[in-house]
Design a protein around this motif. Structure first.
Motif, PDB file in Angstrom:
ATOM      1  N   ASN A   1       0.817  -1.215   0.000  1.00  0.00           N
ATOM      2  CA  ASN A   1       0.000   0.000   0.000  1.00  0.00           C
ATOM      3  C   ASN A   1       0.851   1.265   0.000  1.00  0.00           C
ATOM      4  O   ASN A   1       0.483   2.289   0.566  1.00  0.00           O
ATOM      5  CB  ASN A   1      -0.982   0.002   1.176  1.00  0.00           C
TER       6      ASN A   1
ATOM      7  N   GLU B   1      -4.254   4.472  -1.148  1.00  0.00           N
ATOM      8  CA  GLU B   1      -5.520   4.103  -0.524  1.00  0.00           C
ATOM      9  C   GLU B   1      -5.956   2.703  -0.974  1.00  0.00           C
ATOM     10  O   GLU B   1      -5.605   2.244  -2.058  1.00  0.00           O
ATOM     11  CB  GLU B   1      -6.601   5.133  -0.884  1.00  0.00           C
ATOM     12  N   ASP B   2      -6.771   2.070  -0.139  1.00  0.00           N
ATOM     13  CA  ASP B   2      -7.171   0.682  -0.389  1.00  0.00           C
ATOM     14  C   ASP B   2      -7.874   0.490  -1.726  1.00  0.00           C
ATOM     15  O   ASP B   2      -7.691  -0.529  -2.402  1.00  0.00           O
ATOM     16  CB  ASP B   2      -8.081   0.178   0.734  1.00  0.00           C
TER      17      ASP B   2
END
Length: 506
Positions: free
Chosen positions: A55, A67-68
């Motif tokens: 990440n 960001e995810d």
């Protein structure tokens, strides 16, 4: 025979068989650890802690948090941005080996790749779908980024495959075979392109081709000894017991066995000659050193081939550690060592061919033709051998001592292993041709000793050549003869005819 890839357990013999065409598959014993590694990546994402390559950005951009909802795009962008390779495409044999080595590395489960992703590599190679991988663009640190990115891009449907010698968009190839393009999960892009598999595959390819050259050179060396009516006294084991380098001892024993029972040798046992030129007399010392070099570089590559060489690495207790296993310094050293051996094998062979053509040294008709002047005989073949020998010498300058910082000085020391390894393949092929020329020359020389025969083993080698290259009675185009003789060397047919069991184990 299908080679099963078992984490950390495959041998050099396995990689050799894969290079020469054996199929492979991933052992089911690796499934649990692979699945555990993929699950570890998901746990990291759920916890939200920043972990390099999962990440965050890459290289100099490692401090940038992603960001995810952008993690899949991060991996796709990594492959797209790193697909910057140039030059000719790598040979299919090498690319197959790259795929096998990548499967072996990912099978440890320390890289976080999913089982289905690894199985896709296996399936592509099994279907003989060869990713189009440009040969140039890697400096051998942070892994072989560019060439591996091209390998992965073909799996994703955004690259190309080589099909029947033509480059075809991977979307067409995958669709034709009913395969779904790979969509990368978090960390998978980095796991797939960060590693030394291209450098290692190239060095292994050079090694396996050099093995064929080395073995054949022992045969042609003794045939040249016979052509020159040289002595086998330098192969006496008592000499080598006083300087017991393993390669030297093994080569001397093989040479002595190869010539045993020769009528040609017995015909001049009590002649007035005392010593032969170094290219004959010092074969145990020079070729023995080459054998030791081959064994040493092979041992390094054998370890590398079954290792995990990407970053970061996942461990069973949940630790994620960043290190430098992607740095291909061991491969670079092995490739440089291999290159030196390749040069010496070819250099000795060329010197023996030259010696046989020189009537003042060999006592044979000039250039091994009965009507020299009107015919040039084998004169020009030695010139080709000299050209290839010189070319190899120029390529043998160590690559590992060179480094150029990359990625805004974050990656400030690199191995240059990739091109150091890549050059060994054409170098080995040059040496195979040099030995093919010596084979023609030595057998032609032995023909002048008729009706005397050499040993049974060497007579089988002579017959193998004469089945495809006739005795040179008068001048003809020799390029086809050189090609046929070289094929006997590269295919291993010459050694098979003589008897592989008579030669040292590499």
């Amino acid at each position: 025979m299908t080679i099963a890839i078992v984490p950390g357990s495959n041998t050099l013999a396995d990689w050799r068989q894969i290079y020469w065409g054996a199929p492979f598959n991933l052992s089911g014993s690796a499934d649990a650890r692979i699945n555990a590694g993929a699950e570890a990546v998901q746990n990291i994402i759920r916890k939200g802690a920043p972990v390099y390559g999962i990440n965050t950005g890459f290289g100099k951009l490692a401090t940038v948090r992603i960001e995810d909802d952008q993690l899949a795009l991060l991996q796709r962008n990594l492959i797209l941005s790193h697909s910057v390779g140039v030059g000719d495409y790598l040979p299919a044999q090498v690319v197959r080996l790259i795929g096998a080595l990548k499967v072996a590395s990912l099978s440890h489960g320390a890289s976080g790749a999913r089982l289905e992703t690894i199985r896709m590599i296996e399936k592509l190679i099994a279907l003989d779908l060869i990713p189009a991988v440009p040969a140039q663009g890697s400096v051998g640190a942070s892994g072989d980024l560019a060439p591996l990115a091209h390998f992965v891009s073909s799996m994703m449907g955004i690259g190309e495959f080589v099909v029947d010698g033509k480059v075809v968009p991977s979307t067409e190839v995958l669709a034709h075979h009913g395969l779904t393009p790979l969509v990368l999960a978090p960390k998978e892009g980095l796991a797939l392109l960060n590693g030394t598999q291209v450098s290692t595959a190239l060095a292994l390819a050079g090694t396996f081709e050099t093995e064929r050259a080395f073995e054949a050179a022992l045969v042609t060396g003794v045939l040249s000894l016979e052509g020159a009516k040289g002595t086998d006294t330098p192969f006496d084991p008592r000499i080598h017991a006083l300087r017991p380098h393993a390669g030297q001892v093994d080569v001397a024993a093989a040479l002595k066995e190869l010539v045993a029972g020769s009528e040609i040798r017995e015909s001049h046992r009590n002649c007035s000659k005392v010593q032969d030129p170094y290219c004959l007399r010092c074969m145990p010392q020079v070729m023995g050193s080459c054998l030791d070099a081959l064994r040493h570089s092979s041992s390094i590559l054998g370890i590398e081939a079954q290792s995990v060489s990407d970053n970061p690495l996942l461990f069973e207790n949940g630790d994620v550690l960043s290190g430098g296993n992607f740095h291909a310094e061991p491969v670079a050293f092995a490739a440089d060592y291999l290159a030196l051996a390749i040069v010496e094998i070819g250099s000795m062979s060329e010197r023996r061919s030259s010696m046989l053509l020189d009537t003042s040294l060999s006592g044979l008709p000039a250039f091994l033709t009965r009507d020299a002047g009107l015919n040039s005989g084998l004169m020009m073949g030695q010139i080709t051998a000299a050209a290839l020998t010189s070319e190899n010498k120029q390529k043998a300058t160590p690559a590992v001592i060179d480094t150029i910082p990359t990625s805004a000085n974050q990656e400030d020391h690199v191995s240059m292993a990739t091109h150091g390894a890549r050059r060994t393949l054409p170098m080995a092929q040059n040496t195979q041709t040099i030995i093919g020329i010596e084979l023609m020359t030595a057998v032609q020389a032995c023909d002048f000793h008729a009706p005397l025969r050499s040993s049974e083993a060497l007579e089988r080698g002579r017959s193998a050549l004469r089945a495809v290259v006739p005795h040179l009675e008068e001048d003809r185009r020799q390029s086809p003869d050189i090609a046929a003789a070289t094929k006997l060397v590269r295919s291993g047919a010459l050694v098979d005819a003589v008897g592989r069991d008579l030669l040292p184990i590499i």
